[in-house]
Design a protein around this motif. Structure first.
Motif, PDB file in Angstrom:
ATOM      1  N   VAL A   2       0.952  -1.321   0.070  1.00 45.55           N
ATOM      2  CA  VAL A   2      -0.356  -0.136  -0.056  1.00 45.55           C
ATOM      3  C   VAL A   2       1.054   0.969  -0.271  1.00 45.55           C
ATOM      4  O   VAL A   2       1.859   1.260   0.517  1.00 45.55           O
ATOM      5  CB  VAL A   2      -0.910   0.150   0.999  1.00 45.55           C
ATOM      6  CG1 VAL A   2      -2.511  -0.995   1.244  1.00 45.55           C
ATOM      7  CG2 VAL A   2      -0.007  -0.212   2.489  1.00 45.55           C
ATOM      8  N   SER A   3      -0.091   2.277  -0.453  1.00 45.62           N
ATOM      9  CA  SER A   3       0.617   3.176  -0.468  1.00 45.62           C
ATOM     10  C   SER A   3       0.431   4.608   0.570  1.00 45.62           C
ATOM     11  O   SER A   3      -0.417   4.542   1.088  1.00 45.62           O
ATOM     12  CB  SER A   3       0.916   4.176  -1.845  1.00 45.62           C
ATOM     13  OG  SER A   3       1.513   5.459  -1.939  1.00 45.62           O
ATOM     14  N   ASP A   5      -0.127   7.175   0.525  1.00 50.41           N
ATOM     15  CA  ASP A   5      -0.614   8.329  -0.546  1.00 50.41           C
ATOM     16  C   ASP A   5      -2.387   7.564  -0.431  1.00 50.41           C
ATOM     17  O   ASP A   5      -3.353   8.173  -1.508  1.00 50.41           O
ATOM     18  CB  ASP A   5      -0.673   8.531  -1.368  1.00 50.41           C
ATOM     19  CG  ASP A   5       0.828  10.079  -1.649  1.00 50.41           C
ATOM     20  OD1 ASP A   5       0.869  10.400  -1.058  1.00 50.41           O
ATOM     21  OD2 ASP A   5       1.555   9.660  -2.382  1.00 50.41           O
ATOM     22  N   ASP A   6      -2.838   6.190  -0.011  1.00 47.12           N
ATOM     23  CA  ASP A   6      -3.328   5.394  -0.269  1.00 47.12           C
ATOM     24  C   ASP A   6      -4.478   6.071   0.643  1.00 47.12           C
ATOM     25  O   ASP A   6      -4.072   6.558   1.709  1.00 47.12           O
ATOM     26  CB  ASP A   6      -3.731   3.770  -0.349  1.00 47.12           C
ATOM     27  CG  ASP A   6      -3.022   3.543  -1.477  1.00 47.12           C
ATOM     28  OD1 ASP A   6      -2.877   4.105  -2.517  1.00 47.12           O
ATOM     29  OD2 ASP A   6      -2.464   2.209  -1.314  1.00 47.12           O
ATOM     30  N   SER A   7      -5.909   5.792   0.397  1.00 46.51           N
ATOM     31  CA  SER A   7      -6.618   6.330   1.552  1.00 46.51           C
ATOM     32  C   SER A   7      -7.475   4.837   2.397  1.00 46.51           C
ATOM     33  O   SER A   7      -7.010   4.551   1.993  1.00 46.51           O
ATOM     34  CB  SER A   7      -8.693   6.111   0.189  1.00 46.51           C
ATOM     35  OG  SER A   7      -9.068   5.216  -0.251  1.00 46.51           O
ATOM     36  N   ALA A  10      -9.127   2.475   1.204  1.00 42.70           N
ATOM     37  CA  ALA A  10      -7.838   1.113   0.264  1.00 42.70           C
ATOM     38  C   ALA A  10      -6.631   0.371   1.084  1.00 42.70           C
ATOM     39  O   ALA A  10      -6.780  -0.843   1.307  1.00 42.70           O
ATOM     40  CB  ALA A  10      -6.720   1.842  -0.268  1.00 42.70           C
ATOM     41  N   GLU A  33       4.612  -1.198   3.357  1.00 41.54           N
ATOM     42  CA  GLU A  33       4.090   0.395   2.403  1.00 41.54           C
ATOM     43  C   GLU A  33       5.333   1.193   2.068  1.00 41.54           C
ATOM     44  O   GLU A  33       6.257   1.469   2.276  1.00 41.54           O
ATOM     45  CB  GLU A  33       3.043   0.782   4.330  1.00 41.54           C
ATOM     46  CG  GLU A  33       2.799   2.127   3.813  1.00 41.54           C
ATOM     47  CD  GLU A  33       2.608   2.564   5.649  1.00 41.54           C
ATOM     48  OE1 GLU A  33       2.844   4.386   5.320  1.00 41.54           O
ATOM     49  OE2 GLU A  33       2.168   2.556   5.888  1.00 41.54           O
ATOM     50  N   THR A  47      -6.772  -0.421  -6.989  1.00 39.87           N
ATOM     51  CA  THR A  47      -7.544   0.487  -6.633  1.00 39.87           C
ATOM     52  C   THR A  47      -8.284   1.301  -7.370  1.00 39.87           C
ATOM     53  O   THR A  47      -7.021   2.169  -7.961  1.00 39.87           O
ATOM     54  CB  THR A  47      -7.624   0.879  -4.776  1.00 39.87           C
ATOM     55  OG1 THR A  47      -6.571   1.710  -4.905  1.00 39.87           O
ATOM     56  CG2 THR A  47      -7.176   0.151  -3.993  1.00 39.87           C
TER      57      THR A  47
END
Length: 50
Positions: A2-3, A5-7, A10, A33, A47
């Motif tokens: 995951v980033s 910056d992901d919500s 997400a 991450e 996503t």
């Protein structure tokens, strides 16, 4: 993976997928991450933003 910056949604979905895989296989996969894992096999998860 995951980033940062992901919500939050997400990130939660990634954690839910991780938990589902663990329940089904008995193995808890890693979720990284902001870094591509060095493992040979990665479970892709995507996503889409509105």
């Amino acid at each position: 993976m995951v980033s940062g910056d992901d919500s939050l949604g997400a990130v939660r979905v990634a954690g839910d997928l991780q938990a589902d895989i663990e329940r089904f296989t008995g193995v808890r996969p890693a979720v990284s991450e902001d870094a591509v894992p060095e493992q040979k096999e990665i479970v892709p998860h995507a996503t889409s933003a509105p």
